[in-house]
Design an enzyme around this catalytic site. Structure first.
Site, PDB file in Angstrom:
ATOM      1  N   LEU A 253       0.835  -1.198   0.000  1.00 27.02           N
ATOM      2  CA  LEU A 253       0.000   0.000   0.000  1.00 27.02           C
ATOM      3  C   LEU A 253       0.872   1.251   0.000  1.00 27.02           C
ATOM      4  O   LEU A 253       0.536   2.249  -0.642  1.00 27.02           O
ATOM      5  CB  LEU A 253      -0.929   0.007   1.213  1.00 27.02           C
ATOM      6  N   TYR A 254       1.981   1.212   0.741  1.00 30.65           N
ATOM      7  CA  TYR A 254       2.907   2.352   0.738  1.00 30.65           C
ATOM      8  C   TYR A 254       3.335   2.677  -0.689  1.00 30.65           C
ATOM      9  O   TYR A 254       3.294   3.841  -1.119  1.00 30.65           O
ATOM     10  CB  TYR A 254       4.128   2.034   1.599  1.00 30.65           C
ATOM     11  N   ALA A 255       3.736   1.649  -1.438  1.00 31.02           N
ATOM     12  CA  ALA A 255       4.160   1.849  -2.827  1.00 31.02           C
ATOM     13  C   ALA A 255       3.007   2.400  -3.663  1.00 31.02           C
ATOM     14  O   ALA A 255       3.208   3.285  -4.513  1.00 31.02           O
ATOM     15  CB  ALA A 255       4.658   0.533  -3.412  1.00 31.02           C
ATOM     16  N   THR A 257       0.531   4.295  -2.678  1.00 27.22           N
ATOM     17  CA  THR A 257       0.287   5.708  -2.389  1.00 27.22           C
ATOM     18  C   THR A 257       1.358   6.594  -3.012  1.00 27.22           C
ATOM     19  O   THR A 257       1.075   7.717  -3.427  1.00 27.22           O
ATOM     20  CB  THR A 257       0.221   5.973  -0.872  1.00 27.22           C
ATOM     21  N   LYS A 258       2.590   6.093  -3.085  1.00 26.70           N
ATOM     22  CA  LYS A 258       3.650   6.870  -3.726  1.00 26.70           C
ATOM     23  C   LYS A 258       3.448   6.919  -5.253  1.00 26.70           C
ATOM     24  O   LYS A 258       3.697   7.946  -5.892  1.00 26.70           O
ATOM     25  CB  LYS A 258       5.021   6.285  -3.387  1.00 26.70           C
TER      26      LYS A 258
END
Length: 455
Positions: A253-255, A257-258
């Protein structure tokens, strides 16, 4: 026959007295009602204020990220004294450049790892710098406060506030006409997204959009350099990772959002003429680093004799990372700022084509995590208790490797610090900061370390 007594005067007097009683009663009732209303309002306001200060919003997640701001933040602008003349004077002093043609830079996430180093580097060369940070508790806030104290010694002021506080951002731009924004504030970490996904949406997407909304409307618009991530490459199997490779298969999810941030940047560039440069960082490490990173907690656990988990791939290959030293990342950030062209919009409208760029910032030399551990063992004079396990499906990828030819071409980015040298500097800082000098072998001759040595 005697005439009856005249009672008209008595009746009039009784009527008059009755009238006076009614008037007085009405006045007393009105006064009592006003007093009761005011007392109720005062009690209600007191209760709201009390519960706001003492009972933050509940979260089902025990590890939720909590910020220090509430609904009063827009009015207070950074708590004590915020929004006043002295506060504005401090902001202007911090953001005013001291060199000819110097920049005035708003650095978001200034109390963070990369943010604090970049803020100090900009200030030392004469640029004006104002920090913004919400000091959340994703990791130990005392480390962020220590970075804040270091920056304050160098005349860099950090406003305590959140990216989603639109009135605060607007106020900052009213006080200072920033020429540039270095946007480094974000919810970091790949694995934490499985515990608290909403924090990533709030910071990395909503917060970024809020910053862009304010930036598009000011005049002049600032040029923006912001932190994307090497995580956007996700399941990409081409090596080394190049900016032209596909980034539509995020592994976390971090990736995601980026990657969303990169698409959002394209939109605001296209519609509003904002100059935007995204930087894809590759595993940044060094002094004043993040405690949630492997090199940091490996150091801590090795010194405390605790077992560390060392991942390997599902087919039993070593996991490798393109570890990039903080000084190299700072040079890349400043190079991107120095070559950022002006935004072309005015009054929220695009007046011409604007610059839109994305660059890798890495070390170009992937190192197996096992070798990282070996280097730390030598520096710490302690044997690691390794627990080798298969990498869980938590969003991590097995391998990263940066191609930095674009950054080299456009602003001379060239990393110079190998992992052994960088870790030595990190350990030197770590044992000094945490006061455990005596537990590391003397022949390393770490001695004292100055907080600004690696910024």
């Amino acid at each position: 026959m005697a005439s009856p007594p005249d009672t008209s005067k008595t009746i009039k007097l009784e009527r008059y007295n009755s009238y006076l009683r009614r008037v007085n009663s009405t006045k007393l009732l009105n006064a009592s009602s006003k007093l009761l209303f005011r007392a109720t309002l005062l009690i209600a306001l007191a209760l709201i204020f009390y519960f706001t200060l003492n009972y933050p919003p509940l979260s089902d997640n025990p590890h939720h990220v909590q910020t220090h701001h509430n609904f009063l933040s827009s009015a207070l602008y950074g708590h004590l004294g915020g929004g006043g003349a002295a506060w504005e004077k401090q902001i202007r002093h911090s953001a005013t450049p001291r060199r000819p043609n110097g920049m005035s830079v708003l650095v978001t996430g200034a109390a963070g790892f990369v943010g604090s180093h970049c803020s100090l580097a900009l200030k030392k060369r004469g640029d004006g710098v104002l920090g913004l940070d919400n000091f959340n508790d994703y990791y130990d806030p005392t480390l962020k406060r220590a970075r804040q104290a270091l920056l304050l010694k160098h005349q860099v002021f950090i406003v305590e506030g959140d990216l989603n506080d639109g009135p605060l951002l607007t106020k900052l731009f009213d006080v200072v006409p920033f020429t540039h924004i270095l946007h480094l504030a974000a919810q970091a970490g790949v694995r934490y997204a499985m515990q608290n996904p909403q924090s990533y949406v709030k910071s990395n997407i909503a917060g970024f959009i809020n910053l862009l909304e304010v930036s598009k409307s000011v005049d002049p618009q600032p040029a923006i350099v912001w932190a994307s991530s090497s995580s956007v490459y996700g399941l990409n199997t081409q090596n080394p990772f190049s900016e032209s490779h596909r980034t539509d298969q995020p592994a976390s999810l971090y990736a995601a959002t980026k990657k969303a941030g990169e698409e959002i940047a394209h939109t605001y560039n296209h519609i509003y003429g904002l100059s935007l440069t995204g930087l894809r960082f590759f595993t940044v490490y060094g002094p004043w680093g993040r405690p949630d990173m492997a090199y940091f907690f490996f150091t801590k656990d090795i010194l405390h004799g605790k077992t560390i988990d060392v991942y390997q791939t599902q087919d039993e290959k070593e996991v490798a990372r393109d570890f990039t030293y903080i000084d190299d990342i700072v040079k890349g950030c400043l190079g991107a700022l120095d070559t950022a062209q002006k935004s072309t919009g005015s009054g929220g409208k695009k007046r011409g084509p604007a610059q839109l760029r994305v660059y890798n910032l890495g070390n170009t030399s992937p190192v197996p995590v096992g070798k990282l551990v070996t280097i730390l063992e030598g520096l710490l004079n302690a044997k690691a208790k390794k627990h080798v396990i298969k990498m869980p499906r938590n969003g991590d990828v097995p391998f990263t490797h940066a191609n930095v030819s674009l950054a080299l071409r456009d602003f001379g980015y060239k990393p110079t610090t190998d992992l052994a040298t960088g870790l030595r500097k990190f350990v030197k800082w770590y044992v000094n900061y945490y006061g455990i000098q005596s537990r590391v072998k003397k022949e390393n001759s770490f001695g004292s370390v100055h907080p600004g040595d690696s910024a």
